[in-house]
Design a protein around this motif. Sequence first.
Motif, mmCIF file in Angstrom:
data_model
loop_
_atom_site.group_PDB
_atom_site.id
_atom_site.type_symbol
_atom_site.label_atom_id
_atom_site.label_comp_id
_atom_site.label_asym_id
_atom_site.label_seq_id
_atom_site.Cartn_x
_atom_site.Cartn_y
_atom_site.Cartn_z
ATOM 1 N N ASN A 224 41.315 18.728 -0.462
ATOM 2 C CA ASN A 224 40.555 19.907 -0.083
ATOM 3 C C ASN A 224 39.896 20.548 -1.302
ATOM 4 N N GLN A 225 40.655 20.742 -2.368
ATOM 5 C CA GLN A 225 40.115 21.337 -3.597
ATOM 6 C C GLN A 225 39.001 20.478 -4.175
ATOM 7 N N THR A 226 39.229 19.169 -4.245
ATOM 8 C CA THR A 226 38.244 18.253 -4.811
ATOM 9 C C THR A 226 36.972 18.248 -3.965
ATOM 10 N N GLY A 227 37.127 18.156 -2.660
ATOM 11 C CA GLY A 227 35.971 18.123 -1.768
ATOM 12 C C GLY A 227 35.131 19.381 -1.841
ATOM 13 N N ASN A 228 35.775 20.540 -1.789
ATOM 14 C CA ASN A 228 35.024 21.795 -1.848
ATOM 15 C C ASN A 228 34.364 21.985 -3.206
ATOM 16 N N PHE A 229 35.060 21.636 -4.274
ATOM 17 C CA PHE A 229 34.459 21.745 -5.606
ATOM 18 C C PHE A 229 33.209 20.871 -5.697
ATOM 19 N N LEU A 230 33.313 19.619 -5.265
ATOM 20 C CA LEU A 230 32.160 18.712 -5.329
ATOM 21 C C LEU A 230 31.013 19.178 -4.429
ATOM 22 N N LEU A 231 31.340 19.709 -3.274
ATOM 23 C CA LEU A 231 30.284 20.215 -2.387
ATOM 24 C C LEU A 231 29.469 21.316 -3.056
ATOM 25 N N PHE A 232 30.148 22.282 -3.619
ATOM 26 C CA PHE A 232 29.442 23.381 -4.271
ATOM 27 C C PHE A 232 28.786 22.928 -5.570
ATOM 28 N N PHE A 233 29.428 22.055 -6.300
ATOM 29 C CA PHE A 233 28.914 21.585 -7.585
ATOM 30 C C PHE A 233 27.645 20.752 -7.404
ATOM 31 N N LEU A 234 27.605 19.900 -6.392
ATOM 32 C CA LEU A 234 26.489 18.968 -6.197
ATOM 33 C C LEU A 234 25.402 19.480 -5.249
ATOM 34 N N SER A 235 25.672 20.548 -4.532
ATOM 35 C CA SER A 235 24.753 20.976 -3.476
ATOM 36 C C SER A 235 23.360 21.358 -3.962
ATOM 37 N N ILE B 227 21.821 19.960 -6.433
ATOM 38 C CA ILE B 227 21.141 18.763 -6.937
ATOM 39 C C ILE B 227 20.244 18.172 -5.854
ATOM 40 N N LEU B 228 20.691 18.183 -4.622
ATOM 41 C CA LEU B 228 19.904 17.611 -3.529
ATOM 42 C C LEU B 228 18.551 18.310 -3.354
ATOM 43 N N PRO B 229 18.493 19.649 -3.230
ATOM 44 C CA PRO B 229 17.162 20.276 -3.115
ATOM 45 C C PRO B 229 16.320 20.108 -4.378
ATOM 46 N N SER B 230 16.964 20.001 -5.533
ATOM 47 C CA SER B 230 16.212 19.778 -6.771
ATOM 48 C C SER B 230 15.533 18.413 -6.753
ATOM 49 N N LEU B 231 16.278 17.393 -6.350
ATOM 50 C CA LEU B 231 15.695 16.058 -6.242
ATOM 51 C C LEU B 231 14.587 16.032 -5.192
ATOM 52 N N MET C 175 17.017 22.167 -14.114
ATOM 53 C CA MET C 175 18.220 21.887 -14.905
ATOM 54 C C MET C 175 18.975 23.183 -15.215
ATOM 55 N N VAL C 176 18.247 24.238 -15.536
ATOM 56 C CA VAL C 176 18.877 25.534 -15.818
ATOM 57 C C VAL C 176 19.573 26.053 -14.563
ATOM 58 N N LEU C 177 18.892 25.984 -13.425
ATOM 59 C CA LEU C 177 19.471 26.448 -12.171
ATOM 60 C C LEU C 177 20.735 25.661 -11.823
ATOM 61 N N ASN C 178 20.689 24.340 -11.969
ATOM 62 C CA ASN C 178 21.859 23.504 -11.691
ATOM 63 C C ASN C 178 22.973 23.758 -12.697
ATOM 64 N N GLY C 179 22.616 24.015 -13.951
ATOM 65 C CA GLY C 179 23.624 24.341 -14.963
ATOM 66 C C GLY C 179 24.318 25.664 -14.665
ATOM 67 N N PHE D 48 29.302 33.733 -1.477
ATOM 68 C CA PHE D 48 29.017 32.548 -0.663
ATOM 69 C C PHE D 48 27.560 32.532 -0.185
ATOM 70 N N LEU D 49 27.064 33.651 0.332
ATOM 71 C CA LEU D 49 25.686 33.712 0.820
ATOM 72 C C LEU D 49 24.677 33.577 -0.314
ATOM 73 N N LEU D 50 24.991 34.106 -1.478
ATOM 74 C CA LEU D 50 24.113 33.974 -2.632
ATOM 75 C C LEU D 50 23.900 32.500 -2.979
ATOM 76 N N PHE D 51 24.968 31.731 -2.888
ATOM 77 C CA PHE D 51 24.881 30.303 -3.179
ATOM 78 C C PHE D 51 23.834 29.640 -2.287
ATOM 79 N N PHE D 52 23.857 29.939 -0.998
ATOM 80 C CA PHE D 52 22.909 29.316 -0.075
ATOM 81 C C PHE D 52 21.498 29.879 -0.204
ATOM 82 N N LEU D 53 21.378 31.126 -0.613
ATOM 83 C CA LEU D 53 20.040 31.677 -0.866
ATOM 84 C C LEU D 53 19.400 30.977 -2.052
ATOM 85 N N VAL D 54 20.168 30.705 -3.079
ATOM 86 C CA VAL D 54 19.647 29.989 -4.247
ATOM 87 C C VAL D 54 19.230 28.565 -3.857
ATOM 88 N N ALA D 55 20.059 27.916 -3.060
ATOM 89 C CA ALA D 55 19.727 26.546 -2.610
ATOM 90 C C ALA D 55 18.458 26.565 -1.778
#
Length: 154
Positions: free
Chosen positions: A69-80, A82-86, A113-117, A147-154
Amino acid sequence: MYQSINLVLNGYSLFLVALLGAYTRQQSNRKNLSDRLFLWIIYTVLLLLGADMLSRFEGRPNSLYPLLNQTGNFLLFFLSLILPSLWLLYVHGQIHKVSPKTKSTRKLILPLMVLNGLNALFVIASLAFGWYYQIDKENHYTRRPLFLLFFLVA
């Protein structure tokens, strides 16, 4: 039961995206920026689907579930982000028919890169401060204040 349905749907999605990736890889020109970006989008989607599968292992605190659970949620937020950037780079390349060395493409890469960093730093800090999400001692996921800020940025 809900967890089983999610795992089956994500597994089916993984299978379909992997097929798409295999076909695309055979047909693509690896020197073409758009083809490479499309493949990276597929790879990122595969990683995100895998991470989503891991993030569904809630409850059962005295098992392997908390680590998954910890690994999955961390990767979801960490990588999310990257997809809209690509995707943005891919669409930019499709519209303007540019190469990675074009000035307009390079102008996009640095802010992305700055936004993803920054996102990476916030996700790492969220592990300690619970800004985006928190997983309690009973291994239950809860959304947190940013949580909502994260999705607004994406």
